[in-house]
Scaffold this active site. Sequence first.
Site, short mmCIF file in Angstrom:
data_model
loop_
_atom_site.label_atom_id
_atom_site.label_comp_id
_atom_site.label_asym_id
_atom_site.label_seq_id
_atom_site.Cartn_x
_atom_site.Cartn_y
_atom_site.Cartn_z
N SER A 103 -33.40 6.42 -66.92
CA SER A 103 -34.81 6.54 -66.55
C SER A 103 -35.05 5.92 -65.18
O SER A 103 -35.76 6.49 -64.35
CB SER A 103 -35.67 5.84 -67.60
OG SER A 103 -35.44 6.36 -68.89
N LYS A 117 -29.16 2.92 -77.41
CA LYS A 117 -29.93 2.00 -76.59
C LYS A 117 -31.36 1.99 -77.12
O LYS A 117 -31.98 3.03 -77.27
CB LYS A 117 -29.93 2.42 -75.12
CG LYS A 117 -30.75 1.47 -74.24
CD LYS A 117 -30.87 1.95 -72.80
CE LYS A 117 -31.73 0.98 -71.99
NZ LYS A 117 -32.00 1.47 -70.62
N SER A 167 -34.87 0.67 -76.08
CA SER A 167 -35.65 0.09 -74.99
C SER A 167 -37.00 -0.43 -75.45
O SER A 167 -37.82 -0.83 -74.63
CB SER A 167 -35.85 1.12 -73.87
OG SER A 167 -34.66 1.27 -73.13
N GLY A 197 -32.83 -2.56 -74.03
CA GLY A 197 -33.31 -2.15 -72.73
C GLY A 197 -34.56 -2.88 -72.27
O GLY A 197 -35.09 -2.57 -71.21
#
Length: 303
Positions: free
Chosen positions: A52, A171, A173, A197
């Site tokens: 991102s 992951k 986040s 994250g």
Amino acid sequence: MDHRTLKERLAGAFVALITPFDAADQVDVAGLRGNAAWMLTRGLDGILLLGSTGEQVHLSEFERALVLEVGRQQIAADRLLIAGAGLSGTRQTIEETRQAGRAGADVALVVTPSYYQKAMNAANLTNHYRAVADASPIPIMLYSVPPIVNVTLPAESVAALAGHPNIIGMKNSGGDPQMAGLYREAAAGHDFIILGGSAHAAPGFLLTGLVDGVILAAANVLPEAAANLVRAARDGDIAATRRYGELLRRVSETVGRHGIAGWKAGLAARGQVGGLARLPLRNITDSERQQVIAWTNELAAAL
């Protein structure tokens, strides 16, 4: 030679590296090489490209392939290259993972599809990830990033996917400890790596075993803090974990308030190549840039 397994190597600290652009708004290949080389001298276990923070959604197919090719050339085999992947459709996402494999990436981090948000229920997300994992030439990680895509990967999907032989972990986040606990519970009984994250949540999540390592945007500015945070938590050094976590929290609340443009300016303040964020993202003003430089210098001096 590193004799650890891939999963053991993933339980570490990674930067979600920005993608630098030159004055003509092209990928700055020299800048990318230099940024990657510098990051790998800061104690990190590897680099996430096209995440991102790397503006994956702003890059063409050619540019995405170029970034991975350049990254693999710069990132030696003893460090991991994680490739951000994931488009709105399953077929396109599969091709992204194949491209990552051709470029030599070790793992593909596959973000949840989000265009048809109301349709992204547990069943559809599970089917999507299973199809991608079945076809991908390299292991994949699930990627839940609700603050950006407004889709939260359900723990039900993690439970259904954690045993897949080509899904190596995820992951997370998000910063919700309850959700993080549900993910850990869903993966129980499987050799499944979870990376955090959120710089704010990372210290607590690491110390309580809710995550095994981190991939942080804040590591663009303070990669040393990210690397030391994970090591301190692994050693059970609570004081050091809190210290490095506080530095990462502060850089997230100051430099990070400007988003990707802030991370780029912060990285430039460390002597590397940042450049501008691509439209429609807002770039920072000259006065904001001076403030970012001051914050970065102050926090880097505290390492």
